[in-house]
Design a protein around this motif. Structure first.
Motif, PDB file in Angstrom:
ATOM      1  N   MET A   1       0.682  -1.437  -0.335  1.00  0.00           N
ATOM      2  CA  MET A   1      -0.045   0.133  -0.035  1.00  0.00           C
ATOM      3  C   MET A   1       1.267   1.617  -0.532  1.00  0.00           C
ATOM      4  N   LEU A   2       0.910   2.235  -0.345  1.00  0.00           N
ATOM      5  CA  LEU A   2       1.147   3.250  -0.871  1.00  0.00           C
ATOM      6  C   LEU A   2       1.253   4.350   0.315  1.00  0.00           C
ATOM      7  N   GLU A   3       2.293   4.469   0.851  1.00  0.00           N
ATOM      8  CA  GLU A   3       2.120   6.107   2.111  1.00  0.00           C
ATOM      9  C   GLU A   3       2.702   6.813   1.640  1.00  0.00           C
ATOM     10  N   ALA A   4       3.008   7.542   0.114  1.00  0.00           N
ATOM     11  CA  ALA A   4       3.232   8.799   0.068  1.00  0.00           C
ATOM     12  C   ALA A   4       3.213   8.540  -1.219  1.00  0.00           C
ATOM     13  N   ALA A   5       3.240   9.523  -2.234  1.00  0.00           N
ATOM     14  CA  ALA A   5       3.499  10.159  -3.679  1.00  0.00           C
ATOM     15  C   ALA A   5       4.321  11.764  -3.300  1.00  0.00           C
ATOM     16  N   ILE A   6       5.435  11.549  -4.105  1.00  0.00           N
ATOM     17  CA  ILE A   6       6.182  12.958  -4.131  1.00  0.00           C
ATOM     18  C   ILE A   6       7.092  13.098  -5.386  1.00  0.00           C
ATOM     19  N   PHE A   7       6.007  14.431  -5.963  1.00  0.00           N
ATOM     20  CA  PHE A   7       6.240  15.145  -6.898  1.00  0.00           C
ATOM     21  C   PHE A   7       6.942  15.824  -7.705  1.00  0.00           C
ATOM     22  N   ASP A   8       7.686  15.617  -8.764  1.00  0.00           N
ATOM     23  CA  ASP A   8       8.822  16.505  -9.420  1.00  0.00           C
ATOM     24  C   ASP A   8       7.188  17.797 -10.041  1.00  0.00           C
ATOM     25  N   LEU A   9       7.954  19.259 -10.570  1.00  0.00           N
ATOM     26  CA  LEU A   9       7.036  19.574 -10.781  1.00  0.00           C
ATOM     27  C   LEU A   9       7.546  19.762 -12.300  1.00  0.00           C
ATOM     28  N   ASP A  10       8.633  20.384 -12.857  1.00  0.00           N
ATOM     29  CA  ASP A  10       8.929  20.768 -13.869  1.00  0.00           C
ATOM     30  C   ASP A  10       8.912  19.567 -14.908  1.00  0.00           C
ATOM     31  N   GLY A  11       8.242  19.903 -16.073  1.00  0.00           N
ATOM     32  CA  GLY A  11       8.236  18.891 -16.943  1.00  0.00           C
ATOM     33  C   GLY A  11       6.821  17.245 -16.534  1.00  0.00           C
ATOM     34  N   LEU A  12       6.702  17.419 -15.525  1.00  0.00           N
ATOM     35  CA  LEU A  12       5.877  16.191 -14.602  1.00  0.00           C
ATOM     36  C   LEU A  12       4.494  16.500 -14.273  1.00  0.00           C
ATOM     37  N   MET A  13       3.958  17.778 -13.697  1.00  0.00           N
ATOM     38  CA  MET A  13       3.062  18.411 -13.456  1.00  0.00           C
ATOM     39  C   MET A  13       2.805  19.364 -14.177  1.00  0.00           C
ATOM     40  N   PHE A  14       4.178  20.166 -14.607  1.00  0.00           N
ATOM     41  CA  PHE A  14       3.529  22.020 -15.654  1.00  0.00           C
ATOM     42  C   PHE A  14       4.440  21.667 -16.908  1.00  0.00           C
ATOM     43  N   ASP A  15       3.509  21.889 -18.017  1.00  0.00           N
ATOM     44  CA  ASP A  15       4.439  22.381 -19.081  1.00  0.00           C
ATOM     45  C   ASP A  15       5.148  23.247 -19.510  1.00  0.00           C
ATOM     46  N   THR A  16       6.415  23.170 -18.565  1.00  0.00           N
ATOM     47  CA  THR A  16       7.853  24.266 -18.288  1.00  0.00           C
ATOM     48  C   THR A  16       9.007  23.911 -18.302  1.00  0.00           C
ATOM     49  N   GLU A  17       9.224  22.645 -19.232  1.00  0.00           N
ATOM     50  CA  GLU A  17      10.219  23.234 -19.893  1.00  0.00           C
ATOM     51  C   GLU A  17      10.644  23.790 -21.141  1.00  0.00           C
ATOM     52  N   PRO A  18       9.310  23.360 -22.213  1.00  0.00           N
ATOM     53  CA  PRO A  18       9.723  24.077 -22.912  1.00  0.00           C
ATOM     54  C   PRO A  18       9.979  25.512 -23.139  1.00  0.00           C
ATOM     55  N   ILE A  19       9.523  26.073 -21.506  1.00  0.00           N
ATOM     56  CA  ILE A  19       9.270  27.333 -21.416  1.00  0.00           C
ATOM     57  C   ILE A  19      10.867  27.961 -21.111  1.00  0.00           C
ATOM     58  N   TRP A  20      12.102  27.023 -20.377  1.00  0.00           N
ATOM     59  CA  TRP A  20      12.740  27.188 -19.300  1.00  0.00           C
ATOM     60  C   TRP A  20      14.283  27.264 -20.787  1.00  0.00           C
ATOM     61  N   VAL A  21      13.804  26.715 -21.692  1.00  0.00           N
ATOM     62  CA  VAL A  21      14.702  25.994 -22.745  1.00  0.00           C
ATOM     63  C   VAL A  21      14.984  26.908 -23.273  1.00  0.00           C
ATOM     64  N   SER A  22      13.586  27.742 -24.474  1.00  0.00           N
ATOM     65  CA  SER A  22      13.701  28.521 -24.945  1.00  0.00           C
ATOM     66  C   SER A  22      14.335  29.912 -24.699  1.00  0.00           C
ATOM     67  N   ALA A  23      14.615  30.055 -22.948  1.00  0.00           N
ATOM     68  CA  ALA A  23      15.087  30.851 -22.622  1.00  0.00           C
ATOM     69  C   ALA A  23      16.955  31.097 -22.086  1.00  0.00           C
ATOM     70  N   TRP A  24      17.371  29.946 -22.530  1.00  0.00           N
ATOM     71  CA  TRP A  24      18.292  30.104 -22.214  1.00  0.00           C
ATOM     72  C   TRP A  24      19.315  30.600 -23.378  1.00  0.00           C
ATOM     73  N   GLU A  25      18.840  30.497 -24.912  1.00  0.00           N
ATOM     74  CA  GLU A  25      19.620  31.203 -26.047  1.00  0.00           C
ATOM     75  C   GLU A  25      19.552  32.744 -25.997  1.00  0.00           C
ATOM     76  N   PRO A  26      18.487  33.102 -26.048  1.00  0.00           N
ATOM     77  CA  PRO A  26      18.874  34.310 -25.872  1.00  0.00           C
ATOM     78  C   PRO A  26      19.219  35.167 -24.236  1.00  0.00           C
ATOM     79  N   ALA A  27      18.990  34.535 -22.723  1.00  0.00           N
ATOM     80  CA  ALA A  27      19.874  35.118 -21.781  1.00  0.00           C
ATOM     81  C   ALA A  27      21.858  34.706 -22.147  1.00  0.00           C
ATOM     82  N   PHE A  28      21.704  33.957 -22.857  1.00  0.00           N
ATOM     83  CA  PHE A  28      23.378  33.928 -23.142  1.00  0.00           C
ATOM     84  C   PHE A  28      23.447  34.578 -24.742  1.00  0.00           C
TER      85      PHE A  28
END
Length: 219
Positions: A1-28
């Motif tokens: 029986m599960l005692e707990a569920a532990i969630f990552d956030l970026d890319g797992l719960m919310f589709d944030t990774e494309p935002i973070w990835v697209s921010a790298w090139e203009p920043a550099f």
């Protein structure tokens, strides 16, 4: 029986990774540096302090490197504050099932606490989570297991009966190191043979995870 569920956030719960990835090139580019795309692939699941270390090393401690990282964070946060990030398919259904079964949940993310809390509020899912472990809490970054171990501790659960949900290889490595059950739902980085062997299951979506739990095939 599960005692707990532990969630990552970026890319797992919310589709944030494309935002973070697209921010790298203009920043550099703003700092007059050429982005090394292969470096970005290593960042998924890492804390900001660990990313700083890797960037400084990769650019031979060029004084422009860390300001470029800071600009990347600013661009990403501004975009998410302005437009938010969509929830991943199946998140609401999975959280509802876990609540129905009385399984407590936590977030264990490399993102700063203010950003994690913002996503939970905007996604109207904050009430599902009894604990939040964030990237600015000072714990070692994934693939070290510390964030997951702390989450399990706060939920009064033991790792062997706790499920970690992740989208990144670093997260699965951390879950395995901590002795957790784990499911990988890949986002921008495909599972490697190593992460496939370490993960309890690899699923296409959180809806698939919901179905496995409903059928008693996890935990």
């Amino acid at each position: 029986m599960l005692e707990a569920a532990i969630f990552d956030l970026d890319g797992l719960m919310f589709d944030t990774e494309p935002i973070w990835v697209s921010a790298w090139e203009p920043a550099f580019k703003e700092q007059g540096l050429e982005l090394k795309p292969s470096l970005v692939q290593r960042f998924f699941g890492m804390s900001q302090s660990r990313i700083d270390e890797l960037v400084a090393q990769a650019y031979d401690h060029d004084p422009r490197a860390i300001p470029a990282v800071r600009e990347h964070v600013r661009i990403g946060i501004d975009e998410m504050l302005a437009h938010g990030a969509p929830k991943k398919p199946g998140l609401d259904e999975l959280l509802a099932l876990l609540a129905e079964k009385g399984v407590p949940c936590a977030v264990a993310s490399a993102s700063p606490r203010t950003l994690v809390k913002m996503h939970l509020r905007k996604g109207d899912i904050e009430a599902y989570f009894s604990a939040v472990i964030a990237g600015d809490d000072g714990l070692p970054s994934k693939p070290a297991p510390d964030v997951f171990l702390e989450a399990a501790h706060r939920l009064h659960a033991v790792p062997v009966n706790s499920l970690v949900l992740e989208d990144s290889p670093n997260g699965i490595l951390a879950a395995s190191a901590g002795g957790f059950l784990s499911v990988m739902v890949p986002d921008m980085v495909a599972p490697t043979p190593e992460t496939r062997s370490l993960a309890t299951r690899v699923c296409n979506s959180l809806l698939d995870v919901r179905d496995l739990i409903a059928q008693g095939e996890l935990g």
